[in-house]
Write an enzyme that holds these catalytic residues in place. Structure first.
Site, PDB file in Angstrom:
ATOM      1  CG  LEU A  65      -2.303  -0.544   1.060  1.00  0.00           C
ATOM      2  CD1 LEU A  65      -2.240  -2.031   0.757  1.00  0.00           C
ATOM      3  CD2 LEU A  65      -3.147  -0.286   2.299  1.00  0.00           C
ATOM      4  CE  LYS A  66       3.118   6.584  -4.372  1.00  0.00           C
ATOM      5  NZ  LYS A  66       3.188   7.763  -3.500  1.00  0.00           N
ATOM      6  CD  GLU A  67       0.037   3.388   4.739  1.00  0.00           C
ATOM      7  OE1 GLU A  67      -0.658   4.414   4.924  1.00  0.00           O
ATOM      8  OE2 GLU A  67      -0.403   2.240   4.910  1.00  0.00           O
ATOM      9  N   GLY A 105      -2.683   4.458  -3.899  1.00  0.00           N
ATOM     10  CA  GLY A 105      -2.278   3.493  -4.905  1.00  0.00           C
ATOM     11  C   GLY A 105      -1.372   2.441  -4.292  1.00  0.00           C
TER      12      GLY A 105
END
EC number: 6.5.1.3
Length: 832
Positions: free
Chosen positions: A107-109, A277
């Site tokens: 997961l794109k933090e 994203g």
């Protein structure tokens, strides 16, 4: 896993050599002190557009790199990675064949990146992407200045905040910090984490206090070649040391991977949570002896919506806070829902001015958006797009019900080339105009210098006609300032010609491929111009080859590639990238470019070209364009150009100035100026306007002209054989207006190092303008400094602080290094 010391020394030598380059691989070096020590680390970065460029060979692809003593990699970030479809090698079809699984999907933090590493001394190193330790702007809360000043609030220092979060994570246990430093040093690793904390800095997605902290998403070896540990080991490390960590999934094959990614993009969520994203970690396919265990390779899959809409909400709110009326705010996409948002926000700020003040300071941005969603009884940002569509339909139906289709929105297009002389833009545009006679083709070369109506005026006049939907804006626009001028001028004048129902879209036609070197660009275009001879309004190579060469070199020197991630190019609604063939048959390249444009428009703007023209018709119209003979002649000889210089200046090294803006890069008042940073920096020595003010000004101006000479009047700017050593003193920000650097000229000398003491600057407050927020202009930098230093006898620099000067609020930031000098900066003369 370690590199040999000799390999790292060789890397550092290459990095140091690259600092001397002007472009195509130039490196920028910053020296930092590790927090609470006297240990120096060198930070290295390259220009953003050089990463992933086939024609540029960088010594290392790392984004985030710190070295120690020119023989040790202390901190190593990821190799720069790109979005799916952003580069040829990240096209989905290419990724499926050039990479192999397992594909680890993280997961794109949504925060700011933090690197953590250790040294042999047992000291921990906590860095942001390019800095570590204290900075000059980390003011103590009780710091005061003069009687007329108030203390400035601390500017956000990401590295120090990361250090603070780490210590909190260990409950203040310094021994635990040392243990972590020792572990990372022994294993030659850098921790890559995301600092997510809305109380420190808001981004797009919310992180309340219980979710804030350092999210580990990578463990990199400190090696030249990018090598990173698999996610199961990263997760184990994070749990052992008490870090938060990102979620991840694993797919064995690319087909299943992309099926999952596309499905998530439909809602912009994962497990019911809005996310920006994913980052995908895999390996390149290796073609050596059939071995498939290639290098580590990352790419990202960013969701376009609702995050583009969220960012647009943020930008239009800033315009509203700056006093721009809602109807005058430029809205690129999703106009109905954005206008509804603005109406909500305007009312909210009237009722709760504290929220407006917080928004100006970079906080409550997410809160405002969530309040808007609540007002619509929505929780999912993706649903805003559905509401936008419904509102758009309602407006159309209302127009039809009133028997007035004119109330509905009409879209009109301006095609803006980015080119230099000889790229074939007029041939391409003539062909398009032959194919689509209802489009208007306006050639800048057909407009006399004395004409009152310039190309932007003629563009707006053409678009007034209800039957005109496209203008082919035929000018080179090679420099970003020329693109900015288009947007600014048309925005300023559009209300005189077009009503609110007209939606203007700017389509960039990029004639120069990003992988083309300056030398290749010159060879291709110069040969083309020589071949066409005098068949041009102004560039007549047969009559005056030397003049043509001079003009062409000027365009190429000023050329700045399109960059839609920053102003002004972020105002383009769409970009069409063309080819520039090295083939001797230049017409073949232009014909191919016509087809590229048509295919792109058919796919992305079907209302513009309802039926694709047949190949026979395209060929016929192209041949007609080749046979075109210009009838207008624009005189480009020297006697048509003003002989009096406009001003003299010192051209300042662009990257060096940018890197020294680090001390204000996160300052709240600098944020509004970031998108208006100038494309070149200089110190003005004197302007011709000074010669018209008083006798002393006239004497000084004449002395400048006599000493420095007039250069080449055929060029807008001409380098002179004089150089200056310049000292950077302090940064001054005039709130919501501009930022500038106050400077001192130490000495001016010629090519033989002979001092030129007779060269006396006319400007009283020597400075570099960094950027201006319209309607403010660069000349106001001088006024700003004159306000700040209203006592001409005052020699001392103002200390850091906030100063109230009349209606202006000024913020002063002195450089950490009081002896910051740039040597051998070249003087120039400008004609306007």
């Amino acid at each position: 896993m370690k590199d040999s010391q000799s390999d790292i020394i060789e890397l550092c030598n290459k990095l140091n050599e690259a600092t001397k380059l002007k472009r195509n691989g130039k490196s920028i070096k910053l020296t930092n002190f590790v927090s609470n020590t006297q240990i120096k680390l060198d930070s290295w970065k390259f220009l953003e557009w050089d990463y992933g460029k086939p024609s540029v060979q960088l010594p290392i692809q790392a984004r985030g790199l710190f070295t120690l003593n020119n023989d040790t990699i202390a901190v190593r970030g990821y190799d720069k990675f790109f979005n799916v479809e952003e580069k040829p090698f990240t096209k989905e079809t290419n990724l499926k064949t050039s990479t192999h699984g397992p594909y680890e999907v993280t997961l794109k933090e949504n925060g700011c990146i933090i690197f953590i590493s250790g040294l042999s001394t047992g000291d921990i190193v906590v860095c942001s992407k390019h800095s570590t330790g204290d900075r000059i702007d980390d003011n103590e809360s009780d710091k005061t200045t003069t009687a007329t000043a108030t203390a400035t609030a601390p500017t956000r220092n990401h590295a120090k905040q990361g250090e603070f979060e780490l210590l909190q994570q260990f409950d203040g246990d310094q021994q635990k910090v040392k243990q972590l430093a020792h572990y990372l040093y022994e294993n030659n690793l850098t921790v890559v984490a995301e600092l997510c904390d809305d109380e420190f800095e808001e981004h797009v997605l919310p992180y309340p206090k219980d979710k804030s902290g350092l999210y580990v998403h990578g463990l990199n070896y400190n090696t030249i070649t990018f090598k990173t540990l698999p996610m199961d080991q990263v997760l184990q490390f994070a749990k052992e040391w008490g870090f938060k960590y990102v979620s991840y999934l694993t797919y064995d094959n690319a087909d299943e991977l992309f099926k999952f990614l596309h499905k998530c993009s439909e809602t912009g969520t994962y497990n019911g949570r809005e996310i920006e994203g994913f980052v995908i970690r895999c390996h390149r396919q290796s073609h050596t002896n059939g071995d498939t265990d290639g290098d580590c390779f990352f790419f990202k899959y960013k969701f376009e919506q609702p995050y583009l809409l969220y960012r647009q909400f943020r930008e239009v709110t800033k315009q509203l806070l700056n006093g721009t009326p809602i109807n005058s705010i430029k809205i690129k996409k999703n106009k109905p829902i954005t206008k509804k948002y603005l109406q909500f926000v305007e009312k909210l700020f009237e009722q709760e001015p504290e929220i407006a003040r917080n928004f100006e300071n970079g906080f409550d941005i997410i809160k405002v958006r969530q309040l808007f969603l609540q007002s619509l009884n929505e929780t999912n940002g993706m649903n805003l797009l559905s509401i936008d569509s419904e509102l758009s339909d309602q407006l159309k139906n209302l127009a039809l019900a009133n028997g007035n289709e004119g109330l509905s929105t009409t879209t009109k297009y301006i095609f803006v080339p980015i080119a230099t002389i000889g790229c074939g833009k007029t041939t391409v545009f003539n062909t398009l105009n032959n194919l689509f006679p209802q489009w208007t083709h306006i050639q800048n070369d057909n407009i006399s210098k004395k004409a009152k109506l310039k190309i932007c005026d003629l563009t707006l006049l053409a678009l007034e006609d209800d039957d005109q939907s496209v203008v082919l804006f035929d000018r080179n626009n090679s420099a970003s300032r020329e693109r900015r001028q288009i947007f600014t001028t048309i925005d300023q004048k559009r209300d005189e010609h077009l009503d609110d129902t007209v939606d203007l879209k700017y389509i960039a036609i990029n004639f120069i491929p990003e992988d083309l070197s300056e030398e290749e660009l010159w060879d291709i275009t110069y040969n083309r111009v020589i071949q066409r001879g005098d068949n041009h309004q102004s560039i007549k190579s047969q009559s005056d080859e030397n003049l043509v060469e001079s003009v062409m070199k000027g365009f190429i020197q000023r050329y700045q590639p399109i960059n839609t991630s920053r102003s002004p190019d972020d105002q383009f609604d769409h970009v069409i990238h063309l080819k520039l063939s090295k083939d001797e048959n230049s017409s073949k390249s232009s014909l191919e470019n016509v087809r590229i444009i048509i295919d792109d428009l058919v796919q992305n703007f079907p209302d513009l070209i309802k039926e694709k023209p047949a190949d026979e018709l395209i060929n016929e119209c192209f041949q007609k364009a080749l046979d075109y003979k210009p009838t207008f002649v624009k005189n480009m000889t020297a006697n048509t150009i003003k002989k009096d210089p406009t001003y003299y200046g010192i051209a300042m090294h662009y990257s060096s100035i940018l890197e020294n803006l680090e001390i204000v890069s996160h300052n709240e008042h600098f944020q509004n100026i970031k998108s208006h940073i100038q494309t070149e920096f200089h110190v003005t020595l004197g302007h011709i306007a000074s010669s018209k003010q008083d006798k002393a000004g006239r004497v000084k101006w004449k002395k400048l002209v006599k000493t420095l000479g007039k250069g080449d009047p055929n060029k807008p700017k001409s380098a002179l054989k004089f150089f200056a050593d310049v000292k950077l003193l302090q940064i001054v920000i005039n709130t919501d207006k501009l930022a500038c650097i106050k400077v001192e000229i130490l000495k001016i000398y010629d090519t033989n190092d002979v001092l030129q003491s007779e060269i006396e600057p006319i400007n009283k407050q020597l400075h570099i303008t960094i950027g201006c927020i319209p309607p403010a202009t660069a000349v106001e930098s001088n006024i700003t400094l004159e306000e700040l230093y209203d006592n001409p006898d005052e020699q001392e620099l103002k200390p850091d602080g906030t100063y109230k000067c009349g209606d202006d609020t000024l913020h002063v930031f002195n450089f950490d290094n009081p002896d910051l000098k740039l040597f051998s900066q070249q003087l120039f003369v400008a004609y306007q």
